[in-house]
Scaffold this active site. Structure first.
Site, PDB file in Angstrom:
ATOM      1  N   HIS A  64       0.923  -1.090  -0.088  1.00 30.76           N
ATOM      2  CA  HIS A  64       0.015   0.006  -0.037  1.00 30.76           C
ATOM      3  C   HIS A  64       0.865   1.438  -0.089  1.00 30.76           C
ATOM      4  O   HIS A  64       1.767   1.319   0.804  1.00 30.76           O
ATOM      5  CB  HIS A  64      -0.821  -0.054   1.165  1.00 30.76           C
ATOM      6  CG  HIS A  64      -1.867  -1.229   1.225  1.00 30.76           C
ATOM      7  ND1 HIS A  64      -3.094  -1.254   0.763  1.00 30.76           N
ATOM      8  CD2 HIS A  64      -1.594  -2.491   1.857  1.00 30.76           C
ATOM      9  CE1 HIS A  64      -3.533  -2.487   0.925  1.00 30.76           C
ATOM     10  NE2 HIS A  64      -2.740  -3.071   1.623  1.00 30.76           N
ATOM     11  N   LEU A  65       0.770   1.904  -0.983  1.00 25.77           N
ATOM     12  CA  LEU A  65       1.805   3.183  -1.419  1.00 25.77           C
ATOM     13  C   LEU A  65       1.205   4.456  -0.807  1.00 25.77           C
ATOM     14  O   LEU A  65       1.621   5.587  -0.827  1.00 25.77           O
ATOM     15  CB  LEU A  65       2.439   3.242  -2.490  1.00 25.77           C
ATOM     16  CG  LEU A  65       3.483   1.859  -2.869  1.00 25.77           C
ATOM     17  CD1 LEU A  65       4.091   2.100  -4.143  1.00 25.77           C
ATOM     18  CD2 LEU A  65       4.567   1.714  -1.603  1.00 25.77           C
ATOM     19  N   ASP A 307       2.373  -6.919   2.245  1.00 19.27           N
ATOM     20  CA  ASP A 307       1.043  -6.136   2.734  1.00 19.27           C
ATOM     21  C   ASP A 307       1.526  -4.872   3.655  1.00 19.27           C
ATOM     22  O   ASP A 307       1.017  -4.514   4.579  1.00 19.27           O
ATOM     23  CB  ASP A 307       0.055  -6.922   3.488  1.00 19.27           C
ATOM     24  CG  ASP A 307      -1.091  -6.560   3.495  1.00 19.27           C
ATOM     25  OD1 ASP A 307      -1.310  -5.335   3.053  1.00 19.27           O
ATOM     26  OD2 ASP A 307      -2.008  -7.077   4.370  1.00 19.27           O
TER      27      ASP A 307
HETATM   28 ZN   LIG Z   1      -5.784  -7.384   2.695  1.00 22.94          ZN
HETATM   29 ZN   LIG Z   2      -3.383  -5.230   1.953  1.00 24.38          ZN
END
Ligand SMILES: [Zn+2]
Ligand SMILES: [Zn+2]
Length: 427
Positions: A64-65, A307
Protein backbone atom coordinates in the site's frame (compact mmCIF):
# COMPACT_ATOMS: atom_id res chain seq x y z
CA UNK A 1 26.51 1.25 -20.17
CA UNK A 2 27.98 -2.12 -19.17
CA UNK A 3 27.87 -3.44 -15.65
CA UNK A 4 29.31 -6.69 -14.28
CA UNK A 5 28.03 -8.33 -11.08
CA UNK A 6 31.16 -10.33 -10.53
CA UNK A 7 31.68 -13.78 -8.99
CA UNK A 8 28.42 -14.03 -7.05
CA UNK A 9 26.51 -17.21 -6.33
CA UNK A 10 23.64 -17.21 -8.79
CA UNK A 11 20.29 -18.45 -7.59
CA UNK A 12 18.09 -18.63 -10.62
CA UNK A 13 15.82 -21.35 -11.97
CA UNK A 14 17.76 -21.18 -15.25
CA UNK A 15 21.19 -21.41 -13.60
CA UNK A 16 23.00 -24.68 -12.97
CA UNK A 17 22.93 -25.49 -9.27
CA UNK A 18 25.72 -24.40 -6.93
CA UNK A 19 27.81 -22.53 -9.45
CA UNK A 20 29.35 -19.16 -8.94
CA UNK A 21 28.69 -16.91 -11.91
CA UNK A 22 29.06 -13.31 -13.02
CA UNK A 23 26.18 -11.49 -14.65
CA UNK A 24 26.91 -9.01 -17.40
CA UNK A 25 24.37 -6.23 -17.89
CA UNK A 26 24.13 -4.11 -20.98
CA UNK A 27 21.48 -1.47 -21.65
CA UNK A 28 19.20 -2.56 -18.79
CA UNK A 29 19.14 -6.23 -19.85
CA UNK A 30 21.10 -9.31 -18.87
CA UNK A 31 23.62 -9.66 -21.70
CA UNK A 32 25.40 -12.80 -20.57
CA UNK A 33 26.80 -15.02 -17.83
CA UNK A 34 30.54 -15.22 -17.29
CA UNK A 35 32.49 -17.99 -15.61
CA UNK A 36 33.88 -17.30 -12.11
CA UNK A 37 37.00 -15.18 -12.31
CA UNK A 38 36.43 -14.28 -15.95
CA UNK A 39 36.94 -10.57 -16.67
CA UNK A 40 34.15 -8.57 -18.32
CA UNK A 41 34.48 -6.19 -21.25
CA UNK A 42 37.05 -3.44 -20.75
CA UNK A 43 34.63 -0.56 -20.39
CA UNK A 44 32.38 -2.11 -17.79
CA UNK A 45 31.67 -1.11 -14.21
CA UNK A 46 32.24 -3.95 -11.75
CA UNK A 47 30.34 -4.89 -8.60
CA UNK A 48 32.22 -7.47 -6.58
CA UNK A 49 29.65 -10.03 -5.45
CA UNK A 50 32.03 -12.69 -4.18
CA UNK A 51 30.52 -14.38 -1.15
CA UNK A 52 27.10 -12.96 -2.01
CA UNK A 53 23.93 -14.40 -3.54
CA UNK A 54 22.69 -12.97 -6.82
CA UNK A 55 18.98 -13.48 -7.45
CA UNK A 56 16.40 -12.24 -9.95
CA UNK A 57 14.87 -9.03 -8.52
CA UNK A 58 12.32 -9.55 -5.78
CA UNK A 59 8.73 -8.63 -6.60
CA UNK A 60 6.38 -7.65 -3.79
CA UNK A 61 2.88 -8.43 -5.06
CA UNK A 62 1.11 -6.64 -2.23
CA UNK A 63 1.88 -3.17 -0.89
CA UNK A 64 0.00 0.00 0.00
CA UNK A 65 1.77 3.16 -1.16
CA UNK A 66 -0.97 5.65 -0.09
CA UNK A 67 -0.53 7.97 -3.09
CA UNK A 68 -2.76 9.54 -4.25
CA UNK A 69 -4.61 10.75 -1.20
CA UNK A 70 -2.67 9.94 1.97
CA UNK A 71 0.80 11.24 1.23
CA UNK A 72 1.40 11.96 4.93
CA UNK A 73 1.65 8.16 5.40
CA UNK A 74 3.65 7.26 2.28
CA UNK A 75 4.28 8.46 -1.24
CA UNK A 76 5.14 6.35 -4.22
CA UNK A 77 8.69 7.72 -3.98
CA UNK A 78 9.11 6.98 -0.25
CA UNK A 79 7.51 3.54 -0.64
CA UNK A 80 9.86 2.74 -3.51
CA UNK A 81 12.84 3.91 -1.41
CA UNK A 82 11.79 1.49 1.34
CA UNK A 83 11.28 -1.23 -1.28
CA UNK A 84 14.76 -1.04 -2.79
CA UNK A 85 16.32 -0.78 0.69
CA UNK A 86 14.61 -4.08 1.47
CA UNK A 87 15.78 -5.72 -1.77
CA UNK A 88 12.52 -5.41 -3.74
CA UNK A 89 12.97 -4.31 -7.33
CA UNK A 90 9.23 -4.20 -8.08
CA UNK A 91 6.16 -3.50 -5.99
CA UNK A 92 2.45 -3.80 -6.72
CA UNK A 93 0.36 -1.16 -4.96
CA UNK A 94 -3.17 -2.05 -3.98
CA UNK A 95 -5.94 0.25 -5.24
CA UNK A 96 -7.21 1.53 -1.86
CA UNK A 97 -5.82 5.00 -2.45
CA UNK A 98 -7.97 8.14 -2.39
CA UNK A 99 -9.43 8.25 -4.96
CA UNK A 100 -9.44 4.49 -5.44
CA UNK A 101 -7.39 3.17 -8.37
CA UNK A 102 -10.45 2.03 -10.33
CA UNK A 103 -9.61 3.73 -13.65
CA UNK A 104 -6.81 4.09 -16.18
CA UNK A 105 -5.96 7.70 -15.21
CA UNK A 106 -4.97 6.74 -11.65
CA UNK A 107 -3.13 3.62 -12.83
CA UNK A 108 -1.12 5.81 -15.22
CA UNK A 109 -0.50 8.42 -12.51
CA UNK A 110 1.02 5.78 -10.21
CA UNK A 111 3.35 4.52 -12.93
CA UNK A 112 4.42 8.09 -13.79
CA UNK A 113 5.20 8.89 -10.13
CA UNK A 114 7.28 5.71 -9.93
CA UNK A 115 9.19 6.66 -13.08
CA UNK A 116 9.93 10.08 -11.57
CA UNK A 117 11.28 8.46 -8.41
CA UNK A 118 13.49 6.16 -10.53
CA UNK A 119 13.83 3.48 -7.85
CA UNK A 120 11.59 0.37 -7.92
CA UNK A 121 9.24 -0.63 -10.72
CA UNK A 122 5.61 -0.07 -9.82
CA UNK A 123 2.96 -2.41 -11.27
CA UNK A 124 -0.40 -1.18 -10.00
CA UNK A 125 -3.31 -3.39 -9.05
CA UNK A 126 -6.68 -2.00 -10.14
CA UNK A 127 -9.93 -2.21 -8.18
CA UNK A 128 -12.44 -4.99 -8.85
CA UNK A 129 -15.42 -2.71 -8.28
CA UNK A 130 -15.77 1.05 -8.69
CA UNK A 131 -14.52 2.76 -5.49
CA UNK A 132 -14.08 -0.81 -4.17
CA UNK A 133 -17.60 -0.51 -2.84
CA UNK A 134 -18.60 -3.98 -4.00
CA UNK A 135 -21.37 -3.04 -6.41
CA UNK A 136 -20.37 -2.00 -9.94
CA UNK A 137 -17.45 -3.59 -11.83
CA UNK A 138 -14.50 -1.33 -12.72
CA UNK A 139 -13.13 -0.84 -16.24
CA UNK A 140 -10.62 -3.66 -16.00
CA UNK A 141 -9.62 -3.64 -19.66
CA UNK A 142 -8.74 0.07 -19.63
CA UNK A 143 -6.72 -0.33 -16.46
CA UNK A 144 -4.87 -3.28 -17.93
CA UNK A 145 -4.05 -1.25 -21.04
CA UNK A 146 -2.69 1.48 -18.75
CA UNK A 147 -0.40 -0.98 -16.95
CA UNK A 148 -2.43 -2.68 -14.19
CA UNK A 149 -1.31 -6.27 -13.64
CA UNK A 150 -4.18 -7.61 -11.50
CA UNK A 151 -7.42 -6.57 -9.83
CA UNK A 152 -8.32 -6.59 -6.14
CA UNK A 153 -10.64 -4.98 -3.63
CA UNK A 154 -8.06 -5.59 -0.91
CA UNK A 155 -9.29 -4.50 2.50
CA UNK A 156 -12.87 -4.24 1.26
CA UNK A 157 -13.54 -7.74 -0.07
CA UNK A 158 -16.51 -8.13 -2.42
CA UNK A 159 -19.27 -9.33 -0.07
CA UNK A 160 -21.72 -10.40 -2.75
CA UNK A 161 -21.04 -13.78 -4.39
CA UNK A 162 -23.05 -12.83 -7.50
CA UNK A 163 -20.90 -9.75 -8.10
CA UNK A 164 -17.72 -11.69 -7.39
CA UNK A 165 -18.80 -14.28 -9.94
CA UNK A 166 -19.29 -11.61 -12.60
CA UNK A 167 -16.00 -9.98 -11.59
CA UNK A 168 -14.17 -13.27 -12.09
CA UNK A 169 -15.73 -13.81 -15.50
CA UNK A 170 -14.80 -10.26 -16.51
CA UNK A 171 -11.23 -10.52 -15.19
CA UNK A 172 -10.82 -13.91 -16.89
CA UNK A 173 -11.71 -12.34 -20.25
CA UNK A 174 -8.88 -9.81 -19.77
CA UNK A 175 -6.54 -12.51 -18.41
CA UNK A 176 -6.12 -10.53 -15.18
CA UNK A 177 -5.58 -12.41 -11.91
CA UNK A 178 -8.06 -11.58 -9.15
CA UNK A 179 -6.18 -10.96 -5.91
CA UNK A 180 -8.50 -11.86 -3.12
CA UNK A 181 -8.53 -10.48 0.43
CA UNK A 182 -10.69 -13.19 2.00
CA UNK A 183 -12.69 -11.98 4.95
CA UNK A 184 -16.39 -12.38 5.51
CA UNK A 185 -17.07 -9.14 7.35
CA UNK A 186 -20.36 -10.44 8.73
CA UNK A 187 -18.16 -12.70 10.88
CA UNK A 188 -15.21 -10.41 11.57
CA UNK A 189 -16.91 -7.00 12.00
CA UNK A 190 -15.77 -5.16 15.11
CA UNK A 191 -12.93 -7.61 15.69
CA UNK A 192 -9.41 -6.29 16.25
CA UNK A 193 -7.37 -9.48 16.74
CA UNK A 194 -7.61 -13.26 16.27
CA UNK A 195 -10.59 -14.75 18.09
CA UNK A 196 -9.41 -17.23 20.69
CA UNK A 197 -7.90 -17.62 24.12
CA UNK A 198 -5.71 -14.54 23.93
CA UNK A 199 -8.52 -12.24 22.77
CA UNK A 200 -10.60 -13.45 25.73
CA UNK A 201 -7.74 -12.82 28.17
CA UNK A 202 -7.04 -9.37 26.75
CA UNK A 203 -10.71 -8.41 26.55
CA UNK A 204 -10.46 -7.56 22.85
CA UNK A 205 -13.07 -8.50 20.27
CA UNK A 206 -11.89 -11.32 18.03
CA UNK A 207 -11.98 -12.04 14.30
CA UNK A 208 -12.58 -15.76 13.87
CA UNK A 209 -10.45 -17.84 11.52
CA UNK A 210 -13.78 -18.87 10.04
CA UNK A 211 -14.22 -15.40 8.52
CA UNK A 212 -11.20 -16.09 6.31
CA UNK A 213 -11.91 -19.78 5.66
CA UNK A 214 -15.47 -19.24 4.47
CA UNK A 215 -14.48 -16.57 1.94
CA UNK A 216 -11.53 -18.64 0.64
CA UNK A 217 -13.84 -21.59 0.05
CA UNK A 218 -16.51 -19.42 -1.60
CA UNK A 219 -14.01 -17.91 -4.01
CA UNK A 220 -12.37 -21.24 -4.80
CA UNK A 221 -15.81 -22.50 -5.83
CA UNK A 222 -16.35 -19.38 -7.94
CA UNK A 223 -12.92 -19.74 -9.55
CA UNK A 224 -13.57 -23.38 -10.34
CA UNK A 225 -16.86 -22.47 -11.97
CA UNK A 226 -15.65 -19.38 -13.89
CA UNK A 227 -12.15 -20.56 -14.78
CA UNK A 228 -10.75 -17.25 -13.51
CA UNK A 229 -7.22 -17.07 -12.13
CA UNK A 230 -7.41 -16.20 -8.46
CA UNK A 231 -4.65 -15.40 -6.02
CA UNK A 232 -5.51 -15.52 -2.32
CA UNK A 233 -3.82 -12.66 -0.50
CA UNK A 234 -2.18 -13.05 2.92
CA UNK A 235 -3.38 -16.55 3.89
CA UNK A 236 -3.25 -16.82 7.67
CA UNK A 237 -5.41 -19.76 8.73
CA UNK A 238 -5.10 -23.52 8.75
CA UNK A 239 -8.43 -23.76 6.95
CA UNK A 240 -7.31 -21.39 4.16
CA UNK A 241 -4.06 -23.30 3.58
CA UNK A 242 -5.92 -26.62 3.52
CA UNK A 243 -8.57 -25.29 1.12
CA UNK A 244 -5.89 -23.99 -1.28
CA UNK A 245 -3.97 -27.26 -1.08
CA UNK A 246 -7.09 -29.28 -1.93
CA UNK A 247 -8.19 -26.93 -4.72
CA UNK A 248 -4.75 -27.11 -6.34
CA UNK A 249 -4.93 -30.88 -6.24
CA UNK A 250 -8.26 -30.64 -8.05
CA UNK A 251 -6.74 -28.43 -10.72
CA UNK A 252 -8.33 -25.10 -9.80
CA UNK A 253 -6.36 -22.19 -11.26
CA UNK A 254 -5.22 -20.54 -8.04
CA UNK A 255 -2.19 -19.32 -6.16
CA UNK A 256 -1.68 -17.71 -2.76
CA UNK A 257 0.72 -15.58 -0.77
CA UNK A 258 1.74 -15.22 2.88
CA UNK A 259 3.17 -12.21 4.71
CA UNK A 260 6.34 -12.40 6.81
CA UNK A 261 4.43 -11.41 9.97
CA UNK A 262 2.01 -14.31 9.57
CA UNK A 263 4.80 -16.88 9.46
CA UNK A 264 6.74 -15.18 12.26
CA UNK A 265 4.40 -13.90 14.97
CA UNK A 266 1.47 -15.39 16.88
CA UNK A 267 -1.50 -13.72 18.59
CA UNK A 268 0.62 -13.57 21.74
CA UNK A 269 2.45 -10.59 20.25
CA UNK A 270 -0.73 -8.58 20.95
CA UNK A 271 -0.34 -9.06 24.72
CA UNK A 272 1.37 -5.70 25.23
CA UNK A 273 -1.43 -3.95 23.29
CA UNK A 274 1.15 -2.61 20.81
CA UNK A 275 -0.99 -1.33 17.93
CA UNK A 276 1.83 -2.37 15.56
CA UNK A 277 0.54 -5.91 16.05
CA UNK A 278 -2.87 -4.97 14.66
CA UNK A 279 -3.51 -5.95 11.06
CA UNK A 280 -6.07 -7.77 8.89
CA UNK A 281 -5.96 -10.71 8.77
CA UNK A 282 -4.79 -10.72 12.39
CA UNK A 283 -1.85 -12.57 13.92
CA UNK A 284 -3.17 -16.07 14.54
CA UNK A 285 -2.59 -18.79 17.13
CA UNK A 286 0.28 -21.28 16.95
CA UNK A 287 -1.64 -24.00 15.10
CA UNK A 288 -2.47 -21.58 12.27
CA UNK A 289 1.12 -20.27 12.07
CA UNK A 290 2.37 -23.86 11.93
CA UNK A 291 -0.10 -24.62 9.11
CA UNK A 292 1.18 -21.61 7.16
CA UNK A 293 4.79 -22.77 7.64
CA UNK A 294 3.78 -26.23 6.41
CA UNK A 295 2.23 -24.58 3.33
CA UNK A 296 5.52 -22.79 2.65
CA UNK A 297 7.37 -26.06 2.96
CA UNK A 298 5.17 -28.22 0.75
CA UNK A 299 4.61 -25.72 -2.06
CA UNK A 300 0.97 -24.84 -1.29
CA UNK A 301 2.01 -21.21 -0.80
CA UNK A 302 3.35 -19.54 -3.94
CA UNK A 303 4.60 -16.15 -2.82
CA UNK A 304 5.85 -14.03 0.04
CA UNK A 305 4.33 -10.54 -0.04
CA UNK A 306 4.65 -7.86 2.62
CA UNK A 307 1.20 -6.19 2.72
CA UNK A 308 3.28 -3.10 3.59
CA UNK A 309 0.64 -0.80 5.11
CA UNK A 310 2.04 2.48 6.39
CA UNK A 311 0.11 4.50 8.97
CA UNK A 312 1.07 7.76 10.66
CA UNK A 313 2.30 7.51 14.26
CA UNK A 314 -0.62 9.64 15.52
CA UNK A 315 -3.12 7.15 14.11
CA UNK A 316 -1.33 4.13 15.53
CA UNK A 317 -1.06 5.94 18.91
CA UNK A 318 -4.81 5.43 19.47
CA UNK A 319 -6.01 2.65 21.79
CA UNK A 320 -5.93 -0.85 20.31
CA UNK A 321 -9.64 -0.90 19.43
CA UNK A 322 -9.46 2.33 17.45
CA UNK A 323 -6.04 2.14 15.75
CA UNK A 324 -6.01 1.37 12.02
CA UNK A 325 -5.08 -2.09 10.70
CA UNK A 326 -1.70 -2.65 9.07
CA UNK A 327 2.07 -2.58 9.51
CA UNK A 328 5.05 -1.64 7.35
CA UNK A 329 7.07 -4.53 5.97
CA UNK A 330 9.23 -3.72 2.96
CA UNK A 331 12.50 -3.41 4.87
CA UNK A 332 12.10 -6.41 7.20
CA UNK A 333 10.66 -9.07 4.87
CA UNK A 334 13.91 -10.44 3.50
CA UNK A 335 15.50 -10.49 6.96
CA UNK A 336 12.50 -12.42 8.27
CA UNK A 337 12.43 -14.87 5.35
CA UNK A 338 16.13 -15.65 5.78
CA UNK A 339 16.08 -15.75 9.59
CA UNK A 340 12.78 -17.52 10.17
CA UNK A 341 12.61 -19.79 7.13
CA UNK A 342 15.98 -20.38 5.48
CA UNK A 343 18.27 -20.45 8.52
CA UNK A 344 15.76 -22.56 10.46
CA UNK A 345 15.71 -25.11 7.64
CA UNK A 346 12.05 -24.63 6.66
CA UNK A 347 12.93 -23.80 3.04
CA UNK A 348 16.13 -23.47 1.04
CA UNK A 349 17.44 -20.42 -0.79
CA UNK A 350 16.16 -21.55 -4.18
CA UNK A 351 12.66 -21.88 -2.77
CA UNK A 352 12.95 -18.41 -1.19
CA UNK A 353 13.83 -16.94 -4.58
CA UNK A 354 10.88 -18.79 -6.08
CA UNK A 355 8.55 -17.28 -3.44
CA UNK A 356 9.90 -13.73 -3.73
CA UNK A 357 10.63 -13.45 -7.43
CA UNK A 358 10.01 -16.35 -9.81
CA UNK A 359 6.42 -17.03 -8.79
CA UNK A 360 5.24 -13.42 -8.43
CA UNK A 361 6.53 -12.74 -11.97
CA UNK A 362 4.69 -15.78 -13.29
CA UNK A 363 1.43 -15.01 -11.44
CA UNK A 364 1.41 -11.40 -12.68
CA UNK A 365 2.57 -12.23 -16.23
CA UNK A 366 5.66 -10.03 -15.89
CA UNK A 367 7.59 -11.41 -18.80
CA UNK A 368 11.37 -10.97 -18.70
CA UNK A 369 11.33 -10.74 -14.89
CA UNK A 370 11.72 -13.31 -12.13
CA UNK A 371 14.72 -14.69 -14.00
CA UNK A 372 18.29 -13.75 -14.87
CA UNK A 373 18.26 -15.60 -18.17
CA UNK A 374 20.10 -13.80 -20.97
CA UNK A 375 17.79 -11.18 -22.46
CA UNK A 376 15.72 -10.65 -19.32
CA UNK A 377 15.33 -7.27 -17.59
CA UNK A 378 18.32 -6.61 -15.33
CA UNK A 379 16.36 -6.41 -12.05
CA UNK A 380 18.64 -8.05 -9.51
CA UNK A 381 18.71 -8.51 -5.75
CA UNK A 382 22.14 -9.13 -4.22
CA UNK A 383 21.98 -10.75 -0.81
CA UNK A 384 24.39 -11.35 2.02
CA UNK A 385 22.64 -14.31 3.63
CA UNK A 386 24.46 -14.19 6.97
CA UNK A 387 24.93 -10.47 7.59
CA UNK A 388 23.72 -9.73 11.11
CA UNK A 389 21.85 -6.47 11.49
CA UNK A 390 19.21 -4.82 13.64
CA UNK A 391 16.15 -3.14 12.18
CA UNK A 392 15.26 0.28 13.60
CA UNK A 393 11.99 2.03 12.80
CA UNK A 394 13.81 5.35 13.22
CA UNK A 395 16.06 4.47 10.25
CA UNK A 396 13.26 3.33 7.94
CA UNK A 397 12.97 4.90 4.48
CA UNK A 398 9.21 4.62 4.74
CA UNK A 399 7.37 7.76 5.83
CA UNK A 400 5.67 5.62 8.48
CA UNK A 401 7.31 3.69 11.30
CA UNK A 402 4.61 1.19 12.25
CA UNK A 403 6.59 -2.04 12.35
CA UNK A 404 6.40 -4.53 15.24
CA UNK A 405 9.98 -5.58 14.45
CA UNK A 406 11.70 -2.45 15.79
CA UNK A 407 14.94 -3.52 17.47
CA UNK A 408 14.82 -7.07 16.10
CA UNK A 409 18.08 -8.63 14.88
CA UNK A 410 18.16 -10.53 11.60
CA UNK A 411 20.57 -12.86 9.82
CA UNK A 412 20.77 -11.76 6.21
CA UNK A 413 19.92 -8.72 4.13
CA UNK A 414 19.87 -7.30 0.64
CA UNK A 415 23.17 -5.51 0.11
CA UNK A 416 22.51 -4.21 -3.40
CA UNK A 417 19.38 -3.65 -5.44
CA UNK A 418 19.63 -3.22 -9.18
CA UNK A 419 16.63 -2.07 -11.21
CA UNK A 420 16.79 -2.02 -14.99
CA UNK A 421 20.58 -2.36 -14.81
CA UNK A 422 20.94 0.61 -12.46
CA UNK A 423 22.25 0.28 -8.91
CA UNK A 424 19.49 1.98 -6.90
CA UNK A 425 20.44 0.83 -3.41
CA UNK A 426 23.64 -0.26 -1.77
CA UNK A 427 24.04 -1.23 1.84
ZN1 LIG B 1 -5.81 -7.42 2.63
ZN1 LIG C 1 -3.30 -5.22 1.85
Amino acid sequence: MKFLIKDGHLIDPAAPENTGMSVLIEDSRVAGWLRPGEAGPEDCEVFDASGLLVAPGFIDMHVHLREPGQEHKETIASGCAAAVAGGWTSVCPMPNTNPVNDNAAITRYMIEQAAKAGLANVFPIGAITKSSDGSELSEMGEMKAAGAVAVSDDGRPVPNAGIMRRAMQYARDFDLPVIDHCEDKSLSAGGVMHEGRTSLLLGLKGMPALAEDIDVVRDILLARETGARIHIAHVSTKGAVEAVRLAKREGVNLTCEVTPHHFTLTEEAVEGYDTNTKMAPPLRSREHVDAVIEGLKDGTIDAIATDHAPHHADEKALEYDRAPFGITGLETALGLALTELVHKGVIDLARMVELCSVNPARILNLSGRGTLAVGSVADITVIDPTLEWTYRNSESRSKSKNSPFDGRTFQGAAVATIVGGKLVHRR
